[in-house]
Design an enzyme around this catalytic site. Structure first.
Site, PDB file in Angstrom:
ATOM      1  N   ASP A   4       7.553 -10.227  15.520  1.00 36.25           N
ATOM      2  CA  ASP A   4       6.972 -11.209  14.604  1.00 36.25           C
ATOM      3  C   ASP A   4       6.247 -12.308  15.358  1.00 36.25           C
ATOM      4  OD1 ASP A   4       9.359  -9.944  13.002  1.00 36.25           O
ATOM      5  OD2 ASP A   4       7.870 -10.693  11.583  1.00 36.25           O
TER       6      ASP A   4
HETATM    7  O1  MRU Z   1      11.662  -9.950   7.292  1.00 36.15           O
HETATM    8  P1  MRU Z   1      10.713  -8.805   7.540  1.00 36.15           P
HETATM    9  O2  MRU Z   1      11.149  -7.531   6.899  1.00 36.15           O
HETATM   10  O3  MRU Z   1       9.284  -9.179   7.217  1.00 36.15           O
HETATM   11  O4  MRU Z   1      10.785  -8.583   9.109  1.00 36.15           O
HETATM   12  C1  MRU Z   1      10.011  -7.582   9.678  1.00 36.15           C
HETATM   13  C2  MRU Z   1      10.230  -7.422  11.133  1.00 36.15           C
HETATM   14  O5  MRU Z   1      10.981  -8.139  11.752  1.00 36.15           O
HETATM   15  C3  MRU Z   1       9.396  -6.388  11.820  1.00 36.15           C
HETATM   16  O6  MRU Z   1      10.096  -5.812  12.884  1.00 36.15           O
HETATM   17  C4  MRU Z   1       8.119  -7.064  12.357  1.00 36.15           C
HETATM   18  O7  MRU Z   1       7.498  -7.818  11.363  1.00 36.15           O
HETATM   19  C5  MRU Z   1       7.170  -6.083  12.911  1.00 36.15           C
HETATM   20  S1  MRU Z   1       6.447  -5.090  11.625  1.00 36.15           S
HETATM   21  C6  MRU Z   1       5.338  -4.065  12.365  1.00 36.15           C
END
Ligand code: MRU
Length: 367
Positions: free
Chosen positions: A241
């Site tokens: 992220d």
């Molecule tokens: O809370 P989320 O489901 O949005 O978190 C998603 C993640 O942590 C993923 O691993 C990250 O965004 C990478 S998606 C290609």
């Protein structure tokens, strides 16, 4: 290949990820506020997907509006960027994509702004394929070089959360790397963490492995240590992220414990992400904003089937937990894995590893 977002002639439809895997339902996104709500309520999630939806909603708004002056156009773009930026805090992709739209707005040309806004989404799949190929090739070389697999041998690999087509515009990042290993005939089995308390693994990654017929195995988060110590997997791969310039990486909660076990049992731990996941303003991961999720998500299990058309949440914890200041809940959505636990950061531009006994990874070399 399915995608979390369908965009056709400025109509936007997204898969409602809150309903998966029980129902595959699309939601119509007809305004910037619809996009904000879908991101904030997590009808759509995953760093690249939420960046794409945000900018597509700006393209849609501009396409549907006749502007009487450039000032009105620019003020709409600025307001939209400011507003969408507040939808979720941790994934930097959203801010990076909105900054690209702001940059395009400097031309004061409506079509140029629309084109840039659409590009964030339309370039995603080819970008994902490049990073996935980079990651798969690096891992194969690394494991063969170290004699961890035989030449031409297959790899079992663990991932966390969901990083596939649902989290992107298609193919995925860490999930894409697993898909690439499968395409190359080098995947034995993909293991994926349930990813409590939101169950991105159980609900979404599971759904994608079924769709693609990739051999998979669901792992309870509490079993990650057991899995890695048993020698069943030869590597771990995750998405991101937000990546700091020294390689520190924020990703879904639970990622850091997988990295700690990978490190303890000397198996490679890779982060696979687009350049837009790198925060060029951050030297390290200490000040990455971490989203705190509501206590409700930790004390209930969502999506229990009541009947064919009804899903309910079931409370697991006593009603005091999360409702009484004496009995609180700690529920961060993300953790930050220090670079020293990461073997390689893989972007669409290449692979960065730690050099010269440094515990940092110089990600700027790939930007
Ligand atoms: O809370 P989320 O489901 O949005 O978190 C998603 C993640 O942590 C993923 O691993 C990250 O965004 C990478 S998606 C290609």
């Amino acid at each position: 290949m399915f995608s979390s977002i369908e965009f056709d002639n400025f109509a936007i439809h997204i898969i409602d990820q809150l309903k998966l895997p029980n129902e595959l339902v699309y939601i119509d996104i007809a305004s910037i506020q619809d996009a904000w709500l879908a991101i904030n309520r997590m009808n759509i999630r995953g760093a690249p997907a939420l960046a794409s939806l945000a900018t597509l909603s700006i393209a849609q708004k501009l396409h549907n509006t006749e502007y009487s002056s450039t000032d009105n156009l620019l003020s709409d773009v600025n307001d939209a960027c400011d507003y969408l930026y507040t939808a979720r805090p941790t994934a930097v992709n959203l801010g990076v994509a909105l900054d690209q739209v702001r940059q395009a707005a400097k031309t004061a040309d409506k079509q140029a702004i629309i084109d840039q806004a659409i590009l964030v989404w339309s370039e995603d799949v080819s970008r994902n394929k490049r990073m996935s190929d980079n990651g798969a090739n690096w891992l194969i070389d690394e494991l063969e070089k170290k004699g961890k697999i035989e030449k031409g041998g297959k790899i079992s690999i663990l991932t966390v959360c969901n990083t596939g087509s649902l989290a992107t515009s298609g193919y995925g990042t860490a999930f894409g790397m697993i898909t690439r290993l499968h395409e190359l005939g080098r995947l034995e089995r993909a293991y994926y963490a349930a990813t409590t308390p939101y169950y991105q693994g159980t609900r979404l990654t599971a759904f994608e492995f079924v769709q693609l017929s990739i051999p998979s195995c669901l792992v309870c988060d509490t079993a990650i240590g057991s899995l890695i110590s048993s020698g069943t997997v030869q590597a771990v791969t995750v998405g991101a992220d937000r990546i700091a310039l020294n390689g520190d990486t924020a990703n879904k909660i639970g990622t850091m414990q997988a990295a700690l076990f990978a490190n303890a049992y000397d198996i490679p731990f890779t982060v696979v992400a687009p350049r837009a996941s790198v925060d060029r303003n951050l030297q390290n991961g200490q000040s990455i904003p971490i989203e705190q999720r509501p206590a409700k998500e930790a004390v209930t299990v969502r999506g229990v089937e009541v009947d064919r058309n009804t899903l309910a949440s079931v409370r697991l914890a006593p009603k005091e937990i999360g409702n009484d200041p004496l009995h609180t809940v700690y529920n961060p959505g993300f953790d930050v894995t220090p670079a020293r636990l990461i073997s390689a950061v893989v972007l669409e531009t290449g692979v960065a590893v730690a050099r010269n006994n440094s515990s940092d990874i110089d990600v700027s070399s790939l930007l």
